[in-house]
Design an enzyme around this catalytic site. Sequence first.
Site, PDB file in Angstrom:
ATOM      1  N   CYS A   1       4.891  57.437  17.825  1.00  0.00           N
ATOM      2  CA  CYS A   1       4.122  56.980  16.651  1.00  0.00           C
ATOM      3  C   CYS A   1       3.016  57.956  16.273  1.00  0.00           C
ATOM      4  O   CYS A   1       2.540  57.957  15.142  1.00  0.00           O
ATOM      5  CB  CYS A   1       3.512  55.607  16.912  1.00  0.00           C
ATOM      6  SG  CYS A   1       4.745  54.355  17.179  1.00  0.00           S
TER       7      CYS A   1
ATOM      8  N   HIS B   1      -2.684  52.946  12.394  1.00  0.00           N
ATOM      9  CA  HIS B   1      -1.245  52.787  12.596  1.00  0.00           C
ATOM     10  C   HIS B   1      -0.879  51.322  12.353  1.00  0.00           C
ATOM     11  O   HIS B   1      -1.574  50.416  12.813  1.00  0.00           O
ATOM     12  CB  HIS B   1      -0.912  53.191  14.034  1.00  0.00           C
ATOM     13  CG  HIS B   1       0.512  52.979  14.415  1.00  0.00           C
ATOM     14  ND1 HIS B   1       1.555  53.318  13.584  1.00  0.00           N
ATOM     15  CD2 HIS B   1       1.067  52.470  15.549  1.00  0.00           C
ATOM     16  CE1 HIS B   1       2.693  53.020  14.186  1.00  0.00           C
ATOM     17  NE2 HIS B   1       2.430  52.504  15.371  1.00  0.00           N
TER      18      HIS B   1
ATOM     19  N   ASN C   1       6.566  48.308  11.282  1.00  0.00           N
ATOM     20  CA  ASN C   1       6.078  49.478  12.018  1.00  0.00           C
ATOM     21  C   ASN C   1       7.035  50.650  11.769  1.00  0.00           C
ATOM     22  O   ASN C   1       8.163  50.644  12.248  1.00  0.00           O
ATOM     23  CB  ASN C   1       6.021  49.124  13.511  1.00  0.00           C
ATOM     24  CG  ASN C   1       5.490  50.260  14.372  1.00  0.00           C
ATOM     25  OD1 ASN C   1       5.399  51.396  13.920  1.00  0.00           O
ATOM     26  ND2 ASN C   1       5.168  49.934  15.602  1.00  0.00           N
TER      27      ASN C   1
HETATM   28  O1  UT7 Z   1       3.936  51.404  17.496  1.00  0.00           O
HETATM   29  C1  UT7 Z   1       4.032  51.648  18.854  1.00  0.00           C
HETATM   30  C2  UT7 Z   1       3.001  50.913  19.605  1.00  0.00           C
HETATM   31  N1  UT7 Z   1       3.412  49.539  19.714  1.00  0.00           N
HETATM   32  C3  UT7 Z   1       2.539  48.590  19.621  1.00  0.00           C
HETATM   33  O2  UT7 Z   1       1.370  48.854  19.395  1.00  0.00           O
HETATM   34  C4  UT7 Z   1       3.023  47.175  19.845  1.00  0.00           C
HETATM   35  C5  UT7 Z   1       1.976  46.364  20.504  1.00  0.00           C
HETATM   36  N2  UT7 Z   1       2.414  44.994  20.818  1.00  0.00           N
HETATM   37  C6  UT7 Z   1       2.569  44.041  19.916  1.00  0.00           C
HETATM   38  O3  UT7 Z   1       2.404  44.254  18.739  1.00  0.00           O
HETATM   39  C7  UT7 Z   1       2.882  42.633  20.435  1.00  0.00           C
HETATM   40  O4  UT7 Z   1       2.782  42.614  21.834  1.00  0.00           O
HETATM   41  C8  UT7 Z   1       4.301  42.120  20.024  1.00  0.00           C
HETATM   42  C9  UT7 Z   1       4.311  41.816  18.528  1.00  0.00           C
HETATM   43  C10 UT7 Z   1       5.344  43.156  20.367  1.00  0.00           C
HETATM   44  C11 UT7 Z   1       4.601  40.815  20.755  1.00  0.00           C
HETATM   45  O5  UT7 Z   1       3.589  39.851  20.497  1.00  0.00           O
HETATM   46  P1  UT7 Z   1       2.926  39.059  21.722  1.00  0.00           P
HETATM   47  O6  UT7 Z   1       1.972  38.098  21.140  1.00  0.00           O
HETATM   48  O7  UT7 Z   1       2.394  40.079  22.688  1.00  0.00           O
HETATM   49  O8  UT7 Z   1       4.164  38.272  22.288  1.00  0.00           O
HETATM   50  P2  UT7 Z   1       4.762  38.285  23.775  1.00  0.00           P
HETATM   51  O9  UT7 Z   1       5.554  39.514  24.005  1.00  0.00           O
HETATM   52  O10 UT7 Z   1       3.667  37.967  24.741  1.00  0.00           O
HETATM   53  O11 UT7 Z   1       5.750  37.052  23.695  1.00  0.00           O
HETATM   54  C12 UT7 Z   1       5.261  35.714  23.533  1.00  0.00           C
HETATM   55  C13 UT7 Z   1       6.436  34.790  23.439  1.00  0.00           C
HETATM   56  C14 UT7 Z   1       7.448  35.005  24.555  1.00  0.00           C
HETATM   57  O12 UT7 Z   1       7.958  33.725  24.909  1.00  0.00           O
HETATM   58  P3  UT7 Z   1       7.453  33.023  26.271  1.00  0.00           P
HETATM   59  O13 UT7 Z   1       7.820  33.978  27.375  1.00  0.00           O
HETATM   60  O14 UT7 Z   1       5.982  32.867  26.110  1.00  0.00           O
HETATM   61  O15 UT7 Z   1       8.224  31.743  26.255  1.00  0.00           O
HETATM   62  C15 UT7 Z   1       8.527  35.796  23.880  1.00  0.00           C
HETATM   63  O16 UT7 Z   1       9.799  35.597  24.469  1.00  0.00           O
HETATM   64  O17 UT7 Z   1       7.115  35.006  22.205  1.00  0.00           O
HETATM   65  C16 UT7 Z   1       8.518  35.229  22.485  1.00  0.00           C
HETATM   66  N3  UT7 Z   1       9.032  36.131  21.473  1.00  0.00           N
HETATM   67  C17 UT7 Z   1       9.520  35.725  20.291  1.00  0.00           C
HETATM   68  N4  UT7 Z   1       9.674  34.501  19.757  1.00  0.00           N
HETATM   69  C18 UT7 Z   1      10.192  34.431  18.520  1.00  0.00           C
HETATM   70  C19 UT7 Z   1       9.094  37.490  21.530  1.00  0.00           C
HETATM   71  N5  UT7 Z   1       9.621  37.960  20.393  1.00  0.00           N
HETATM   72  C20 UT7 Z   1       9.899  36.890  19.613  1.00  0.00           C
HETATM   73  C21 UT7 Z   1      10.442  36.748  18.320  1.00  0.00           C
HETATM   74  N6  UT7 Z   1      10.565  35.511  17.819  1.00  0.00           N
HETATM   75  N7  UT7 Z   1      10.825  37.813  17.571  1.00  0.00           N
END
Ligand code: UT7
Length: 322
Positions: A109, A249, A279
């Site tokens: 990125c 970003h 993104n």
């Molecule tokens: O550009 C490169 C650099 N990248 C970044 O800066 C990305 C940084 N990270 C993020 O933006 C966030 O961490 C994400 C958007 C990727 C994820 O959001 P989060 O609030 O950190 O979610 P999480 O990974 O902690 O997941 C929370 C829950 C999980 O379920 P459980 O385990 O709590 O039951 C996931 O399985 O949300 C679930 N989940 C989804 N649910 C519905 C993960 N993806 C999805 C989805 N739809 N697409």
Amino acid sequence: MIVGTGHYLPDKVLTNADLEKMVDTSDEWITTRTGIKERRVAAPEETTSDFSAAAALSALECAGVEPTEVELIITGTINGDMKFPSTSVFVQQKIGNKKGVGFDVGAACCGFLYSLTVADALIGCGMFNNALVIGTELLTRVTDWDDRRTCVLFGDGSGAVYLEKSQGERGLLSSTLHSDGSLTHLLYYLGEGTKYPSSHKTIDNGYHFLRMDGREIFKYAVREMGNASAQAIEKAGLKPSDIDLVIPHQANIRIINALANRLGVDYDKVVVNIDKTGNTSSASIPIAMDQAHRSGRIVEGMNVLMTVFGGGLTWGAAVVKF
Ligand code: UT7
């Protein structure tokens, strides 16, 4: 200094409603967790250099410069047309340039910010008089459409700037770049390199898809983009209140809001387009910059802060006076 800006986005729009039909997700989850409503997806025949050439021509038109006059082309990308030759030499051919030299920078990125810093240094030391700096990704080509944790996040696009030697106060005032190779396991693409050359096994194991531990990256992103921004502002000899516009970003609206709070800048000074683009990795800052420039949000004399975070892990920030 930045003389012209440009960008290219493909026509095809993929909405959250479309994704609801593909994986177990919802518009509500994607919107509240990321701020993304839709993203653009390349047509099957489009390549990284097609996108890059379109963004480059748009930046050159903005600058009023002929493509034949370009001396240096640097493209920040991790997903070029081919492993080699570089995407930049395809761009050179597509814009009709023979005078220049082209190469790519791989910093995930951060590709655009790293490339901008390299180009500015090469112009500054007198090796080149001008440069095209491009950030382009077609990450949907390496997206696992069965993995809801990543497939809702990424979009395709390209952004470019045309640079010339700084004049007066205008130009890149500061840049601070960082990487931490102990964190490669948080965001990576295993396949097609010397470690895992392509085979039936690499395909069966999904090594041709991008993988990310988003939750872990989130923590680093807010902290390190904040630190890098503070460093870049100080290095430029400015105070946070001197920053007229912030182009972060576009990875997650929650990261952008947390960064704005940390920097103590008003939200109306922060450029946000993640709702429409998702993104786009190395393309994210130059696309947002061109949109802000063309809409009149960026005018000559403004101090613009850029900051980014991505695979590597890599991160950084820079201040440019337009
Ligand atoms: O550009 C490169 C650099 N990248 C970044 O800066 C990305 C940084 N990270 C993020 O933006 C966030 O961490 C994400 C958007 C990727 C994820 O959001 P989060 O609030 O950190 O979610 P999480 O990974 O902690 O997941 C929370 C829950 C999980 O379920 P459980 O385990 O709590 O039951 C996931 O399985 O949300 C679930 N989940 C989804 N649910 C519905 C993960 N993806 C999805 C989805 N739809 N697409």
